[in-house]
Design a protein around this motif. Structure first.
Motif, PDB file in Angstrom:
ATOM      1  N   UNK A 125      -9.818   0.992   4.125  1.00  0.00           N
ATOM      2  CA  UNK A 125      -8.915   1.841   4.896  1.00  0.00           C
ATOM      3  C   UNK A 125      -8.425   2.974   4.012  1.00  0.00           C
ATOM      4  N   UNK A 126      -8.004   4.074   4.651  1.00  0.00           N
ATOM      5  CA  UNK A 126      -7.436   5.188   3.900  1.00  0.00           C
ATOM      6  C   UNK A 126      -6.343   5.854   4.719  1.00  0.00           C
ATOM      7  N   UNK A 152      -3.621  -2.848   8.502  1.00  0.00           N
ATOM      8  CA  UNK A 152      -2.871  -1.613   8.722  1.00  0.00           C
ATOM      9  C   UNK A 152      -2.479  -1.014   7.373  1.00  0.00           C
ATOM     10  N   UNK A 153      -2.806   0.262   7.183  1.00  0.00           N
ATOM     11  CA  UNK A 153      -2.458   0.954   5.944  1.00  0.00           C
ATOM     12  C   UNK A 153      -1.276   1.870   6.210  1.00  0.00           C
ATOM     13  N   UNK A 161      -5.112   8.300   0.006  1.00  0.00           N
ATOM     14  CA  UNK A 161      -5.032   7.013  -0.679  1.00  0.00           C
ATOM     15  C   UNK A 161      -5.853   6.007   0.115  1.00  0.00           C
ATOM     16  N   UNK A 162      -6.527   5.129  -0.593  1.00  0.00           N
ATOM     17  CA  UNK A 162      -7.424   4.217   0.098  1.00  0.00           C
ATOM     18  C   UNK A 162      -7.417   2.832  -0.535  1.00  0.00           C
ATOM     19  N   UNK A 163      -7.881   1.894   0.246  1.00  0.00           N
ATOM     20  CA  UNK A 163      -8.156   0.542  -0.243  1.00  0.00           C
ATOM     21  C   UNK A 163      -9.664   0.287  -0.097  1.00  0.00           C
ATOM     22  N   UNK A 164     -10.221  -0.252  -1.157  1.00  0.00           N
ATOM     23  CA  UNK A 164     -11.608  -0.711  -1.155  1.00  0.00           C
ATOM     24  C   UNK A 164     -11.579  -2.196  -1.508  1.00  0.00           C
ATOM     25  N   UNK A 165     -12.695  -2.849  -1.302  1.00  0.00           N
ATOM     26  CA  UNK A 165     -12.807  -4.250  -1.719  1.00  0.00           C
ATOM     27  C   UNK A 165     -14.220  -4.545  -2.194  1.00  0.00           C
ATOM     28  N   UNK A 166     -14.319  -5.544  -3.061  1.00  0.00           N
ATOM     29  CA  UNK A 166     -15.613  -5.969  -3.571  1.00  0.00           C
ATOM     30  C   UNK A 166     -15.658  -7.480  -3.640  1.00  0.00           C
ATOM     31  N   UNK A 212      -9.029  -3.019  -4.262  1.00  0.00           N
ATOM     32  CA  UNK A 212      -8.696  -1.919  -5.163  1.00  0.00           C
ATOM     33  C   UNK A 212      -7.999  -0.790  -4.410  1.00  0.00           C
ATOM     34  N   UNK A 213      -7.028  -0.230  -5.055  1.00  0.00           N
ATOM     35  CA  UNK A 213      -6.369   0.979  -4.571  1.00  0.00           C
ATOM     36  C   UNK A 213      -7.044   2.178  -5.230  1.00  0.00           C
ATOM     37  N   UNK A 214      -7.195   3.268  -4.484  1.00  0.00           N
ATOM     38  CA  UNK A 214      -7.841   4.466  -5.021  1.00  0.00           C
ATOM     39  C   UNK A 214      -7.185   5.714  -4.451  1.00  0.00           C
ATOM     40  N   UNK A 215      -7.317   6.803  -5.193  1.00  0.00           N
ATOM     41  CA  UNK A 215      -6.753   8.085  -4.776  1.00  0.00           C
ATOM     42  C   UNK A 215      -7.830   9.159  -4.868  1.00  0.00           C
TER      43      UNK A 215
END
Length: 119
Positions: A49-50, A69-70, A34-39, A95-98
């Motif tokens: 982060x993941x 911290x994730x 699971x990760x966080x991205x940003x734009x 954004x959250x991503x998998x």
């Protein structure tokens, strides 16, 4: 059907903190990262982060290491991003991503939550 729903964004002053939440549903994520991205406006989406769902290994972008911290809650199927010492340059849609382990790309994305840091 897989659904990732982000929440917790908002407006905060520089130096402040926010905690983002990603509620994941629709399948088990034991074989996923699971990760966080940003734009940010006018910029490309970037990795933040993941975390591996199983084992909990974490990875961070250099720009946020030591401040963000994730973590994940296995029972709640939730992923968190604790953001401290926020800077104006952290302003973006997060954004959250998998990603299924072994996949070349992220398989699922949330709709995003806005984080604005005022300087």
């Amino acid at each position: 059907q897989v659904h990732l729903g982000e929440s917790g964004g908002g407006l905060v002053q520089a130096g402040g903190s926010l905690r983002l939440t990603c509620d994941a549903s629709g399948r088990t994520f034991s074989s996923y990262a699971m990760a966080w991205f940003r734009q940010a406006p006018g910029k490309e989406r970037e990795f933040v982060a993941s975390i591996r769902w199983s084992g909990g290994s974490t990875y961070y972008a250099d720009s946020v290491r030591g401040r963000f911290s994730i973590s994940r809650h296995k029972v709640k199927n939730t992923v968190y991003l604790q953001m401290n010492t926020l800077k104006p340059e952290d302003t973006a849609v997060y954004y959250c991503a998998a990603q299924r382990v072994g996949s070349d790309s992220y398989n699922y994305w949330g709709q995003g939550t806005q984080v604005t840091v005022s300087g």
